[in-house]
Design an enzyme around this catalytic site. Structure first.
Site, PDB file in Angstrom:
ATOM      1  CD  GLU A 253      -2.770  -1.223  -0.072  1.00 32.26           C
ATOM      2  OE1 GLU A 253      -3.008  -0.172  -0.702  1.00 32.26           O
ATOM      3  OE2 GLU A 253      -3.163  -2.337  -0.463  1.00 32.26           O
TER       4      GLU A 253
ATOM      5  CG  HIS B 279      -0.855   1.105  -4.547  1.00 37.53           C
ATOM      6  ND1 HIS B 279      -0.720   0.967  -5.903  1.00 37.53           N
ATOM      7  CD2 HIS B 279      -1.410  -0.067  -4.103  1.00 37.53           C
ATOM      8  CE1 HIS B 279      -1.157  -0.224  -6.280  1.00 37.53           C
ATOM      9  NE2 HIS B 279      -1.575  -0.873  -5.209  1.00 37.53           N
TER      10      HIS B 279
END
Length: 306
Positions: free
Chosen positions: A152, A155
């Site tokens: 994550e 990202h």
């Protein structure tokens, strides 16, 4: 002397691999930027045209999508802020990996869902949020949790979060307008009299059918390549791929059995596609690449120790 020479050669080889990995990641980010610009432009044009069909010349503005897409995504997932006292384990992992990624620590949220999953959202690394489900915190060991959080944060660092969040917001708006269009046509249709009415009704009918499909396909194009890159960057961030591999295996197994109450238009934000009640997406229309292919890519990658 020979041993020292071998160590130097190995260090030079590791440095070369690291430089090669960074160049490859930079190239991917540039290509993804152009691809994202094209896909988001197409998605926006579909939304604006749909807005004109049903809303006249004013159409729809994307100001909300840019500044509030993260809040919309978090609200859609029923995510709630979580404090350090409530989850010291999550904060410890997030702070350690954020320092390695050289980005600010995102705001943390918990999603009251039994299925393990997670997503990141926001405009940029300085306005980022990461949400994890209760099921994820319960089912993942420390290495698996590190793998998910590193994915994550990748990202966030690669600026995928803005693209994905805006795409989800616009796709949701398109789907909502399609539902309004179906309802409107049941009670009198659109347009004026005569040819104008028939033309407007035909355009409305076409957009009701085409727009949601276009939204899904464009989200698909935005999301799939990003997952491979985030997997690779996340494994590189923590220094090993085993934790993320095991996490993906668990995520795939549990999400096939435990449904999540999430909108299909925000499903692309999650690390793996959540299974929603009554929703069966084929591999062709899934916004995520197959887990087996993601795991195979992780097993085959070379990790450069830093």
């Amino acid at each position: 002397m020979h041993e020292e020479a071998r160590h130097k050669a190995r260090a030079l080889g590791d440095a070369a691999c690291g430089a090669k990995f960074e160049r490859r990641q930079k190239g991917r980010r540039i290509m993804n930027t152009f691809k994202t610009a094209f896909l988001l432009t197409a998605l926006t044009l579909v939304l604006l045209f749909f807005g004109q069909v049903f809303g006249g010349q004013n159409g729809l503005m994307n100001f909300t999508a840019y500044f509030f897409s993260d809040k919309i995504a978090l609200a859609s997932a029923h995510a709630q802020p979580i404090t350090r006292e409530e989850s010291p384990r999550l904060y410890a992992v997030m702070e350690r990996l954020s320092a390695k990624a050289n980005i600010p620590v995102p705001k943390l949220y918990i999603i009251p869902e039994a299925a393990p999953n997670a997503f990141a959202t926001g405009r940029n690394p300085h306005h980022a949020s990461v949400a994890v489900t209760q099921g994820l915190m319960q089912l993942m060991d420390d290495e698996e949790l590190e793998g998910v959080i590193a994915h994550e944060l990748s990202h966030v660092r690669n600026y995928d979060i803005l693209t994905s969040s805006i795409a989800a917001t616009l796709a949701g708006a398109i789907t909502f307008l399609a539902q309004i269009g179906r309802f409107g046509m049941l009670f009198g249709g659109y347009g004026g009299r005569g040819d104008d009415r028939r033309g407007g009704g035909l355009a409305a009918l076409l957009m009701i059918i085409v727009a949601p499909i276009a939204a899904v396909l464009l989200q698909l194009g935005i999301s799939r390549s990003r997952e491979y890159q985030a997997d690779a960057s996340g494994a590189q961030m923590v220094g090993y791929a085993d934790g993320l591999i095991r996490a993906l295996q668990k995520l795939g197994a549990y999400n096939q059995r435990i449904p999540m109450d999430v909108s299909p238009t925000t499903a692309s934000l999650f690390i793996v596609a959540p299974f929603s009640p009554g929703q069966m997406l084929s591999g062709l229309f899934s916004t995520h690449p197959p887990l087996s292919e993601r795991i195979a890519a992780l097993k085959n990658m070379t990790i450069t120790r830093t």
